[in-house]
Design an enzyme around this catalytic site. Structure first.
Site, PDB file in Angstrom:
ATOM      1  N   GLY A  41       0.948  -1.092   0.090  1.00 29.54           N
ATOM      2  CA  GLY A  41       0.032  -0.189  -0.296  1.00 29.54           C
ATOM      3  C   GLY A  41       1.025   1.307   0.088  1.00 29.54           C
TER       4      GLY A  41
ATOM      5  N   TYR B  80     -15.647  -3.781   6.054  1.00 27.63           N
ATOM      6  CA  TYR B  80     -14.524  -3.171   6.342  1.00 27.63           C
ATOM      7  C   TYR B  80     -14.316  -3.417   7.974  1.00 27.63           C
ATOM      8  CZ  TYR B  80     -10.918   0.433   6.929  1.00 27.63           C
ATOM      9  OH  TYR B  80      -9.789   1.085   7.011  1.00 27.63           O
TER      10      TYR B  80
ATOM     11  N   ALA C  59     -15.413  -5.801   9.819  1.00 26.59           N
ATOM     12  CA  ALA C  59     -15.114  -7.194  10.055  1.00 26.59           C
ATOM     13  C   ALA C  59     -13.567  -7.593   9.530  1.00 26.59           C
ATOM     14  CB  ALA C  59     -15.996  -8.275   9.423  1.00 26.59           C
TER      15      ALA C  59
ATOM     16  N   LYS D 162     -11.023  -5.654   9.343  1.00 29.78           N
ATOM     17  CA  LYS D 162     -10.263  -4.862  10.446  1.00 29.78           C
ATOM     18  C   LYS D 162     -10.002  -5.688  11.754  1.00 29.78           C
ATOM     19  CE  LYS D 162      -8.358  -2.192   7.523  1.00 29.78           C
ATOM     20  NZ  LYS D 162      -7.102  -2.222   7.125  1.00 29.78           N
TER      21      LYS D 162
HETATM   22  N1  LIG Z   1      -7.111   6.705   6.349  1.00 30.74           N
HETATM   23  C1  LIG Z   1      -7.733   6.481   7.337  1.00 30.74           C
HETATM   24  O1  LIG Z   1      -8.416   7.219   8.223  1.00 30.74           O
HETATM   25  C2  LIG Z   1      -7.480   5.046   7.808  1.00 30.74           C
HETATM   26  C3  LIG Z   1      -8.126   4.653   9.287  1.00 30.74           C
HETATM   27  C4  LIG Z   1      -7.880   3.432   9.555  1.00 30.74           C
HETATM   28  C5  LIG Z   1      -7.057   2.626   8.899  1.00 30.74           C
HETATM   29  N2  LIG Z   1      -6.618   2.796   7.615  1.00 30.74           N
HETATM   30  C6  LIG Z   1      -6.010   1.569   6.978  1.00 30.74           C
HETATM   31  O2  LIG Z   1      -4.782   2.236   6.649  1.00 30.74           O
HETATM   32  C7  LIG Z   1      -4.221   1.657   5.372  1.00 30.74           C
HETATM   33  C8  LIG Z   1      -3.900   2.424   4.508  1.00 30.74           C
HETATM   34  O3  LIG Z   1      -4.943   3.413   4.282  1.00 30.74           O
HETATM   35  P1  LIG Z   1      -4.875   4.864   3.632  1.00 30.74           P
HETATM   36  O4  LIG Z   1      -5.621   5.650   4.127  1.00 30.74           O
HETATM   37  O5  LIG Z   1      -3.415   5.105   3.302  1.00 30.74           O
HETATM   38  O6  LIG Z   1      -5.400   4.453   2.204  1.00 30.74           O
HETATM   39  P2  LIG Z   1      -5.197   4.779   0.907  1.00 30.74           P
HETATM   40  O7  LIG Z   1      -6.426   4.405  -0.141  1.00 30.74           O
HETATM   41  O8  LIG Z   1      -4.522   6.149   0.498  1.00 30.74           O
HETATM   42  O9  LIG Z   1      -3.815   3.590   0.363  1.00 30.74           O
HETATM   43  C9  LIG Z   1      -4.296   2.490   0.301  1.00 30.74           C
HETATM   44  C10 LIG Z   1      -3.390   1.937  -0.592  1.00 30.74           C
HETATM   45  O10 LIG Z   1      -3.439   0.404  -1.096  1.00 30.74           O
HETATM   46  C11 LIG Z   1      -3.443   0.337  -2.126  1.00 30.74           C
HETATM   47  N3  LIG Z   1      -4.118  -1.390  -2.651  1.00 30.74           N
HETATM   48  C12 LIG Z   1      -5.444  -1.545  -2.357  1.00 30.74           C
HETATM   49  N4  LIG Z   1      -5.793  -2.833  -2.783  1.00 30.74           N
HETATM   50  C13 LIG Z   1      -4.602  -3.216  -3.133  1.00 30.74           C
HETATM   51  C14 LIG Z   1      -4.510  -4.509  -3.646  1.00 30.74           C
HETATM   52  N5  LIG Z   1      -5.407  -5.514  -3.909  1.00 30.74           N
HETATM   53  N6  LIG Z   1      -3.005  -4.912  -4.139  1.00 30.74           N
HETATM   54  C15 LIG Z   1      -2.216  -3.854  -4.060  1.00 30.74           C
HETATM   55  N7  LIG Z   1      -2.160  -2.808  -3.387  1.00 30.74           N
HETATM   56  C16 LIG Z   1      -3.416  -2.381  -3.075  1.00 30.74           C
HETATM   57  C17 LIG Z   1      -4.009   1.134  -2.930  1.00 30.74           C
HETATM   58  O11 LIG Z   1      -3.648   1.154  -4.412  1.00 30.74           O
HETATM   59  C18 LIG Z   1      -3.461   2.600  -2.137  1.00 30.74           C
HETATM   60  O12 LIG Z   1      -2.506   2.957  -2.539  1.00 30.74           O
HETATM   61  C19 LIG Z   1      -5.434   0.566   4.916  1.00 30.74           C
HETATM   62  O13 LIG Z   1      -5.274  -0.588   5.310  1.00 30.74           O
HETATM   63  C20 LIG Z   1      -6.624   1.088   5.808  1.00 30.74           C
HETATM   64  O14 LIG Z   1      -7.708   0.579   5.844  1.00 30.74           O
HETATM   65  C21 LIG Z   1      -7.000   4.033   7.238  1.00 30.74           C
END
Ligand SMILES: NC(=O)c1ccc[n+]([C@@H]2O[C@H](COP(=O)([O-])OP(=O)(O)OC[C@H]3O[C@@H](n4cnc5c(N)ncnc54)[C@H](O)[C@@H]3O)[C@@H](O)[C@H]2O)c1
Length: 262
Positions: A16, A159, A161, A163
């Site tokens: 990611g 989502y 579930a 996490k």
């Molecule tokens: N932003 C928030 O408020 C938040 C809060 C809690 C948890 N999270 C978690 O943190 C992590 C990062 O989130 P973020 O906010 O940076 O999101 P984001 O959408 O900016 O980044 C997620 C990245 O994962 C990549 N990705 C998705 N599916 C993929 C796949 N099948 N194969 C390869 N790459 C893939 C996407 O291309 C993207 O670059 C995630 O797991 C998200 O669930 C985010």
């Protein structure tokens, strides 16, 4: 005494890495001296992250692909080994969000979210931890869970579930891998400004303001707020931290959600 984190000579994988939190984690790990393998399905996003890291001078490689592809975890391991012959750290940040009420939730959306957010975390961690066990140097794994693993969020059943699965996967892996010197922890970010939450923020500006008012820190999180905890968990400073989850939400869940008049 100044405390510094020195990860030079070590290899880190970040999935990611094109996204908000993966990019910030990769940049901070590189600033601490680690060589980086950046993984994401978004190649142009990876290129941007690599450019930020190149400015630091630490070695960096990119690997574009889908973490749900069953052959991909082994490709990740092989690509990381080219960087330094061992893998020291894995950060599982790839994730997706799909929203709908449970009664309207499609099987496809449920499966896709579970595949990316839970199954792929297990598969990538499994492949990487095998490589870590083989070289007998220990290691560190940090999984991205979420505030949504701890509390229900309407319209986000899949989502939440997925996490919640990450939390117990983290504890189980920590238990099994601890004797091999591998620490496995998770972070649970609260509301953070990233590309994942951008569309929601733009559609719900008033709600964002209300949420920010209810966060004791007075604002949404930034990717750096989260990345710094990731680096801590990867560092020797967290040498006795294993099988736990750090909630990083500016205090949002610390208080009772109903505001009563004084
Ligand atoms: N932003 C928030 O408020 C938040 C809060 C809690 C948890 N999270 C978690 O943190 C992590 C990062 O989130 P973020 O906010 O940076 O999101 P984001 O959408 O900016 O980044 C997620 C990245 O994962 C990549 N990705 C998705 N599916 C993929 C796949 N099948 N194969 C390869 N790459 C893939 C996407 O291309 C993207 O670059 C995630 O797991 C998200 O669930 C985010």
């Amino acid at each position: 005494m100044a405390i510094t984190i020195d990860l030079s000579g070590q290899v880190a994988i970040v999935t990611g890495a094109a996204g908000g939190l993966g990019q910030a984690s990769a940049v901070r790990l590189a600033e601490a001296g680690a060589a980086l393998l950046l993984v994401d399905r978004d190649l142009s996003g990876l290129t941007k992250t690599a450019a930020l890291i190149n400015a630091n001078g630490t070695p960096v490689r990119m690997l574009a692909g889908d973490v749900t592809d069953s052959a991909f975890p082994e490709a990740i391991v092989q690509s990381a080994l080219v960087l330094g012959g061992q893998i020291d750290m894995l950060v599982n940040a790839a994730g997706i969000l799909r929203t709908s009420k449970v009664i309207e939730l499609s099987d496809e959306d449920w499966q896709q979210v579970m595949d990316v957010n839970a199954t792929a975390v297990m598969r990538v961690s499994r492949a990487v931890s095998r490589a870590m066990v083989d070289v007998k140097r220990g290691g560190r794994i940090v999984n991205f869970a979420s505030l949504s693993a701890h509390q229900a969020h309407e319209n986000s059943a899949a989502y939440c579930a997925s996490k919640a699965a990450v939390l117990l996967l983290t504890k189980t892996m920590a238990t099994e891998l601890g004797p091999s010197g591998i620490r496995v922890n998770a972070v649970s970010p609260g509301w953070v400004d990233t590309p994942m939450t951008k569309p929601w923020q733009e559609e719900n500006r008033r709600v964002v303001e209300l949420v920010a008012q209810q966060i004791p820190a007075g604002r949404l999180g930034t990717p750096w707020d989260i990345a710094e905890v990731v680096v801590f968990l990867c560092s020797p400073l967290a040498g006795y931290v294993n099988g736990t989850t750090i909630l990083i939400d500016g205090g949002f869940t610390a208080h009772y959600s109903l505001s009563l008049p004084d």
